[in-house]
Write a protein that holds these residues in place. Structure first.
Motif, PDB file in Angstrom:
ATOM      1  N   GLU A   2     -87.729 -81.332 -62.770  1.00 32.78           N
ATOM      2  CA  GLU A   2     -86.692 -81.543 -63.891  1.00 32.78           C
ATOM      3  C   GLU A   2     -85.309 -81.281 -63.268  1.00 32.78           C
ATOM      4  O   GLU A   2     -84.324 -81.775 -63.478  1.00 32.78           O
ATOM      5  N   GLU A  37     -84.974 -89.034 -72.198  1.00 34.89           N
ATOM      6  CA  GLU A  37     -84.119 -88.080 -72.297  1.00 34.89           C
ATOM      7  C   GLU A  37     -83.130 -88.162 -73.312  1.00 34.89           C
ATOM      8  O   GLU A  37     -82.772 -87.511 -74.043  1.00 34.89           O
ATOM      9  N   TYR A  81     -82.548 -86.532 -76.959  1.00 34.22           N
ATOM     10  CA  TYR A  81     -81.211 -85.933 -77.084  1.00 34.22           C
ATOM     11  C   TYR A  81     -80.532 -86.353 -78.341  1.00 34.22           C
ATOM     12  O   TYR A  81     -79.867 -85.562 -79.291  1.00 34.22           O
TER      13      TYR A  81
END
Length: 363
Positions: free
Chosen positions: A109, A170, A174
């Protein structure tokens, strides 16, 4: 061409119908129907122009070119907005990660976010270098900047591919989080709903936001219309108010003239009454002066009479005393005494009369 324009004008209408169609074709023009009636040639000219121009005054060909240019600008704007939207989302993700309080992150990450941040910075620099019109070749040479030099700072290709492979998930995560925040703001009661129901309602969020935007736009337009209407009503109200003020001024002037006549009459009556009171005061003062003079004269005369009567009384008393002495000396005489007694009675009567008169004048 003149004949074709005549046919076009004749096809529009006649009389009032033609005037209304001409005015409707040029809403921005300040011409009135009365102007068209008084100027038939102007009406004919505007009717001919209405076949070649739109209500804003642009020709048909220019209107087509303008619409085409607007579509191209709209397409380019959408493309730019997509790129700008993704770029801002990436910046928000990186900023949120940078200031995040959670420290338990894996190495993969951390690598993903560092690679993403480096790619974003390089891409931003490249875009600024390409799109800026102020940076000339001399300045670029002075700073030793070029697209090739900037791209050298990109991470390894393998790291970039791994980042790109993970980036869509991602971004989606988000965006869901961001949409959930917006949804909670608009509908706080949806916050405790299940995940499936929240996803369904999230799919309706664009419609909700679009409806809110249209509602806000409608309210804004209505507000503008109300402001315009209020301004017109204000001007009309002020105009009517000025007319009312002029009428009121005329009425006040007329009433003032009429009231002035009554006021002058009342003033005259007041001054007459005041003069009468003054004359009465003068008469009273004169009468008082006359009465004082009469009283003084009467008192002086009374004093003179009193003095005279006192003198006569004293004279009479002296005569009485003389008579009494005579009476005492001549008592021995008979008839002569009777005459003397009568004289005495007469004097006594005269003294009584004068004493009465003296008392009356003394009062």
């Amino acid at each position: 061409s003149h004949r074709r324009d005549s046919v076009l004008v004749s096809s529009l209408g006649k009389g009032d119908s033609l005037h209304q169609e001409v005015l409707a074709s040029f809403p921005l023009c300040q011409t009135t129907e009365e102007d068209l009636i008084q100027n038939p040639l102007l009406c004919k000219l505007l009717a001919t122009l209405s076949q070649h121009v739109d209500p804003t005054g642009l020709t048909q060909q220019l209107r087509k070119d303008l619409e085409k240019a607007e579509r191209e600008v709209h397409t380019q704007r959408l493309g730019w907005l997509r790129v700008e939207g993704v770029h801002r989302l990436l910046q928000e993700i990186l900023q949120e990660k940078r200031f995040s309080t959670t420290s338990s992150t894996s190495a993969a990450e951390e690598k993903f976010y560092s690679t993403l941040e480096q790619c974003v910075l390089v891409g931003q620099c490249v875009r600024l270098l390409d799109s800026s019109s102020d940076v000339s070749e001399d300045h670029a040479a002075l700073l030793a900047l070029s697209v090739e030099r900037l791209t050298r700072h990109l991470p390894d290709e393998q790291e970039v591919l791994q980042m790109k492979h993970r980036l869509p998930s991602e971004l989606l995560k988000y965006l869901k989080k961001k949409a959930g925040g917006i949804l909670s703001y608009y509908q706080p009661d949806w916050e405790n709903e299940s995940e499936g129901l929240r996803n369904v309602k999230l799919s309706k969020l664009p419609e909700l936001l679009d409806g809110e935007q249209k509602k806000a736009k409608s309210l804004s337009e209505k507000n503008s219309e109300n402001i315009t209407l209020l301004q017109r009503q204000t001007r009309a109200y002020l105009s009517e108010l000025l007319k009312c003020m002029k009428i009121l001024q005329c009425l006040i002037l007329d009433l003032r003239l009429k009231a002035q006549k009554d006021l002058d009459r009342k003033k005259i009556e007041y001054f007459e009454a005041k003069c009468e009171i003054g004359l009465q005061k003068i008469r009273a003062e004169m009468l008082e002066v006359q009465l004082d003079t009469y009283t003084r004269d009467k008192i002086a005369a009374h004093k003179r009479i009193t003095v005279k009567l006192n003198a006569e009384q004293k004279s009479s008393e002296m005569e009485k005393q003389a008579v009494e002495s005579k009476l005492a000396s001549f008592e021995i005489y008979g008839k002569d005494f009777e005459a003397l007694a009568e004289e005495y009675s007469r004097l006594q009567q005269e003294i009584a009369t004068k004493s009465w008169a003296l008392k009356e004048f003394a009062i």
